[in-house]
Design an enzyme around this catalytic site. Structure first.
Site, PDB file in Angstrom:
ATOM      1  N   THR A  73       0.842  -1.206   0.000  1.00 36.66           N
ATOM      2  CA  THR A  73       0.000   0.000   0.000  1.00 36.66           C
ATOM      3  C   THR A  73       0.877   1.256   0.000  1.00 36.66           C
ATOM      4  O   THR A  73       0.631   2.200  -0.749  1.00 36.66           O
ATOM      5  CB  THR A  73      -0.952  -0.021   1.219  1.00 36.66           C
ATOM      6  OG1 THR A  73      -1.745  -1.203   1.123  1.00 36.66           O
ATOM      7  CG2 THR A  73      -1.846   1.195   1.279  1.00 36.66           C
ATOM      8  N   HIS A 205       3.807 -10.163   3.564  1.00 42.28           N
ATOM      9  CA  HIS A 205       2.907 -11.098   4.270  1.00 42.28           C
ATOM     10  C   HIS A 205       2.103 -12.004   3.343  1.00 42.28           C
ATOM     11  O   HIS A 205       1.320 -12.822   3.807  1.00 42.28           O
ATOM     12  CB  HIS A 205       1.997 -10.338   5.251  1.00 42.28           C
ATOM     13  CG  HIS A 205       0.957  -9.470   4.636  1.00 42.28           C
ATOM     14  ND1 HIS A 205      -0.353  -9.845   4.585  1.00 42.28           N
ATOM     15  CD2 HIS A 205       1.029  -8.246   4.071  1.00 42.28           C
ATOM     16  CE1 HIS A 205      -1.053  -8.872   4.001  1.00 42.28           C
ATOM     17  NE2 HIS A 205      -0.229  -7.895   3.689  1.00 42.28           N
ATOM     18  N   CYS A 321     -10.714  -7.759   1.044  1.00 46.76           N
ATOM     19  CA  CYS A 321     -11.099  -6.358   1.181  1.00 46.76           C
ATOM     20  C   CYS A 321     -12.599  -6.200   1.031  1.00 46.76           C
ATOM     21  O   CYS A 321     -13.202  -5.339   1.637  1.00 46.76           O
ATOM     22  CB  CYS A 321     -10.395  -5.515   0.145  1.00 46.76           C
ATOM     23  SG  CYS A 321      -8.661  -5.838   0.194  1.00 46.76           S
TER      24      CYS A 321
END
Ligand code: PLP
Length: 374
Positions: A73, A205, A321
């Site tokens: 991000t 991750h 999401c």
């Protein structure tokens, strides 16, 4: 073992014992701030540069083209916010199947006067022809992900970059080609240099590394950023480097095998069970990642995921999401041409190397049983 029931690896993976070991050894052995002048600072700096060299070497890029960030991000934010330095706003082209980390920039850029064009992805894939038609002399950036996080569709980045370069020549202006490679790193083979990508982002991750750490690749090794701060990462990403997490990320990446036959076997077996039992598959038949299998059933995905969660399974509805922001994953599926009904019933099952084939088959059979009962 809890991980046996965990099939939400596109959302996040379980940190590997090797990555955890690298984290704790680094945290205990390298106490200094890499920017400090004293001996401990120097040792930490050398360790940081060693990790960068190792990572860059596996990625087949130069160490000076690789920057560690707090995650994909932030890497995306560095690239897209750099547009805000432009003297006058231009045009960006973003595919409609991007993760929110990219797509959320549409609103910000529009507010700042930029024109944002979006590209559909019929059948899961962005069309080079549509890209070609969309690029104009005002286009400054194109953002198209390498592997979609909802269906696993692998985009034809090679052709898409070639189209961009052709248009660049025609208009005589640089167009920055950015690719979100989060679901590709360590999972499918690619070469950033031969693809001629200008910028790419990665996340630790998703490959059994630590959380809150990522990387940014910049072909030119520089970019105008808003957060130079203390000048760390050559001023591309200021702030004290998260050295233990960087060590864990590098260790996780170096542990990603070339041979994906374990994942391919789980994927093919699970896909076959669904197909033989009339469950519709949303993941494409070819050019797709074996780490992500998306299906759809007549049950609304929140009902089916709830029932599976109650039985101890961890899967996701469409994309992780979309669980937080209702309807977002559905929008991506509709941009791929799936009906609203198919999109509402979408379930994403995602694998990693520790996934058990027996449990994956059990999960498929459980889904089929629930769907039949309804
Ligand atoms: N891009 C894609 C395709 C993703 O799947 C994710 C994670 O969900 C991200 C970006 C964001 O990554 P991070 O959690 O490192 O910020």
């Amino acid at each position: 073992m809890l991980s046996e029931f965990y099939f939400d690896n596109a959302a996040t993976t379980i940190i590997s014992p090797e990555a955890l070991k690298s984290y704790s050894e680094c945290a205990l052995e390298y106490m200094g701030n890499p920017s400090a002048n004293h001996r401990e600072g120097q040792r930490a700096h050398e360790k940081l540069e060693e990790e960068r060299r190792l990572f860059a070497s596996k990625l087949k890029v130069k160490p000076e083209q690789l920057f560690f960030t707090s995650g994909a991000t932030e890497s995306i934010q560095i690239v897209l916010s750099s547009l805000l330095w432009a003297k006058s706003p231009g045009e960006v082209i973003i595919s409609k199947i991007e993760h929110e980390a990219v797509s959320s920039w549409s609103g910000i850029l529009k507010e700042k006067g930029w024109a944002v064009k979006t590209l559909k992805a019929k059948g899961g894939f962005v069309s080079p022809e549509e890209l070609e038609e969309s690029i104009t002399e005002k286009t400054r950036l194109v953002a198209i992900m390498m592997v979609n996080n909802v269906t696993g569709a692998i985009q034809d980045i090679d052709t898409l970059v070639k189209v961009t370069r052709r248009k660049e020549k025609e208009f005589g202006r640089k167009i920055f080609f950015f690719s979100d490679c989060v679901q590709a790193l360590g999972k499918i083979p690619f070469s950033l240099a031969s693809l001629d990508i200008d910028g790419a982002c990665f996340s630790s991750h998703k490959i059994a590394g630590a959380r809150g750490i990522g990387a940014l690749y910049l072909k030119k090794g520089e970019i105008q950023t808003l957060a130079k701060a203390g000048g760390q990462e050559k001023g591309v990403r200021g702030g004290t480097e998260n050295l233990p997490s960087i060590a864990a990320f590098t260790s996780a990446y170096l542990s990603c095998p070339e041979d994906m036959s374990d994942i391919e076997e789980i994927y093919n077996e699970t896909r076959k069970i669904f197909q033989e039992n009339g469950i519709k598959i949303l993941s494409p038949e070819t050019n797709t990642s074996p780490f992500i299998l998306s299906i759809t059933t007549p049950l609304p995905s929140e009902v089916l995921t709830r029932m599976l969660i109650d039985k101890g399974w961890c899967v996701s509805s469409g994309s992780a999401c979309s669980n937080n922001a209702k309807g977002k994953g559905e929008g991506i599926l509709q941009a791929m041409g799936f009906s609203a009904k198919d999109s509402r019933g979408a379930i994403r099952i995602s694998f990693f190397h520790y996934s058990s084939i027996l449990r994956a088959k059990e999960l498929a059979e459980e889904i089929i049983k629930i769907v039949r009962e309804f």
